[in-house]
Design a protein around this motif. Structure first.
Motif, PDB file in Angstrom:
ATOM      1  N   UNK A   1      -9.299  16.135   2.080  1.00  0.00           N
ATOM      2  CA  UNK A   1      -9.773  16.551   3.742  1.00  0.00           C
ATOM      3  C   UNK A   1      -9.706  16.661   5.468  1.00  0.00           C
ATOM      4  N   UNK A   2      -9.050  16.866   5.852  1.00  0.00           N
ATOM      5  CA  UNK A   2      -8.921  17.468   7.138  1.00  0.00           C
ATOM      6  C   UNK A   2      -9.984  17.267   7.758  1.00  0.00           C
ATOM      7  N   UNK A   3     -10.031  17.619   9.653  1.00  0.00           N
ATOM      8  CA  UNK A   3     -10.642  17.168  10.045  1.00  0.00           C
ATOM      9  C   UNK A   3     -11.111  18.702  10.740  1.00  0.00           C
ATOM     10  N   UNK A   4     -10.180  19.796   9.841  1.00  0.00           N
ATOM     11  CA  UNK A   4     -10.304  21.304  10.121  1.00  0.00           C
ATOM     12  C   UNK A   4     -11.790  21.908   9.615  1.00  0.00           C
ATOM     13  N   UNK A   5     -11.394  23.061  10.461  1.00  0.00           N
ATOM     14  CA  UNK A   5     -12.873  23.908  10.246  1.00  0.00           C
ATOM     15  C   UNK A   5     -13.126  24.462   8.542  1.00  0.00           C
ATOM     16  N   UNK A   6     -11.608  24.471   7.511  1.00  0.00           N
ATOM     17  CA  UNK A   6     -11.470  24.760   6.606  1.00  0.00           C
ATOM     18  C   UNK A   6     -11.695  23.970   5.019  1.00  0.00           C
ATOM     19  N   UNK A   7     -11.685  23.194   5.597  1.00  0.00           N
ATOM     20  CA  UNK A   7     -11.691  21.730   4.453  1.00  0.00           C
ATOM     21  C   UNK A   7     -13.210  20.998   5.071  1.00  0.00           C
ATOM     22  N   UNK A   8     -13.999  21.534   6.307  1.00  0.00           N
ATOM     23  CA  UNK A   8     -15.235  20.946   6.575  1.00  0.00           C
ATOM     24  C   UNK A   8     -15.864  21.794   5.624  1.00  0.00           C
ATOM     25  N   UNK A   9     -15.506  23.021   4.966  1.00  0.00           N
ATOM     26  CA  UNK A   9     -16.220  23.941   4.638  1.00  0.00           C
ATOM     27  C   UNK A   9     -16.352  23.226   2.690  1.00  0.00           C
ATOM     28  N   UNK A  10     -14.933  23.079   2.142  1.00  0.00           N
ATOM     29  CA  UNK A  10     -15.331  22.154   1.144  1.00  0.00           C
ATOM     30  C   UNK A  10     -15.573  20.865   1.315  1.00  0.00           C
ATOM     31  N   UNK A  11     -15.879  20.195   2.330  1.00  0.00           N
ATOM     32  CA  UNK A  11     -16.414  18.859   2.214  1.00  0.00           C
ATOM     33  C   UNK A  11     -17.757  19.686   1.958  1.00  0.00           C
ATOM     34  N   UNK A  12     -18.462  20.147   2.406  1.00  0.00           N
ATOM     35  CA  UNK A  12     -19.856  19.965   2.948  1.00  0.00           C
ATOM     36  C   UNK A  12     -20.307  20.614   1.633  1.00  0.00           C
ATOM     37  N   UNK A  13     -19.874  21.487   0.860  1.00  0.00           N
ATOM     38  CA  UNK A  13     -19.803  22.184  -0.788  1.00  0.00           C
ATOM     39  C   UNK A  13     -19.464  20.447  -1.686  1.00  0.00           C
ATOM     40  N   UNK A  14     -18.894  19.322  -1.520  1.00  0.00           N
ATOM     41  CA  UNK A  14     -18.991  18.512  -2.051  1.00  0.00           C
ATOM     42  C   UNK A  14     -19.287  17.210  -1.654  1.00  0.00           C
ATOM     43  N   UNK A  15     -20.004  17.237  -0.218  1.00  0.00           N
ATOM     44  CA  UNK A  15     -20.321  16.132   0.512  1.00  0.00           C
ATOM     45  C   UNK A  15     -20.518  14.621  -0.204  1.00  0.00           C
ATOM     46  N   UNK A  16     -21.601  14.357  -1.513  1.00  0.00           N
ATOM     47  CA  UNK A  16     -21.612  13.542  -2.582  1.00  0.00           C
ATOM     48  C   UNK A  16     -20.777  12.921  -3.501  1.00  0.00           C
ATOM     49  N   UNK A  17     -19.618  13.891  -3.097  1.00  0.00           N
ATOM     50  CA  UNK A  17     -18.149  12.901  -3.820  1.00  0.00           C
ATOM     51  C   UNK A  17     -17.341  12.252  -2.660  1.00  0.00           C
ATOM     52  N   UNK A  18     -17.696  12.740  -1.355  1.00  0.00           N
ATOM     53  CA  UNK A  18     -17.209  11.853  -0.437  1.00  0.00           C
ATOM     54  C   UNK A  18     -17.785  10.987   0.408  1.00  0.00           C
TER      55      UNK A  18
END
Length: 153
Positions: A1-18
């Protein structure tokens, strides 16, 4: 994931795996080595982008860490250690620094993250297809390093 808004949505939803962060290190110089510095930055930027594509969903590619290239890395090193401490506090287990600046090898032991140094390839006169091919070859070599670090847990 990049540090861009679209990827941050994915990051927040799957935080425990990253659990992994990649930080590209970008040297800046306006002296005789300005072109070399720009070449290193271009190479590492493209390489980091390819790494992110390979590991999307497992790591986050941070915005590049920009520093003025000088004989002393003390300021850059102390800033980078501060980044490291903040990222560890956010529960990132693996921190990878990607650079073409060999000066970082001299202070590598002071970092708790993994420093990946690769000599910059001169990409400026290559066609896009050739650039991508070379970068993918480099990334394939790094895949083993990443998976090895992840398995050390």
């Amino acid at each position: 994931m990049k540090w861009v808004p679209e990827d941050m949505d994915m990051f927040l939803k799957s935080r425990e795996y990253i659990d992994t962060v990649v930080i590209p290190l970008y040297p800046i110089s306006f002296g005789d080595d300005a072109k070399q510095s720009a070449n290193m930055t271009e190479f590492i930027n493209l390489l980091a982008t390819q790494l992110e594509r390979q590991f999307k969903g497992r790591l986050i590619l941070m915005p590049g860490f920009i520093y003025f290239k000088s004989k002393e890395h003390n300021k850059g090193l102390s800033d980078l250690i501060e980044w490291e401490n903040r990222l560890k506090a956010e529960d990132f287990k693996h921190i990878f620094y990607v650079t073409a600046d060999s000066d970082w090898k001299m202070v590598e032991q002071q970092l708790s993250g993994s420093l990946i140094w690769l000599p910059a390839l001169p990409l400026e006169h290559m066609e896009e297809k050739q650039k991508n091919s070379i970068l993918l070859d480099q990334v394939k070599q790094l895949l083993n390093l990443f998976t090895q670090k992840w398995h050390e847990e």
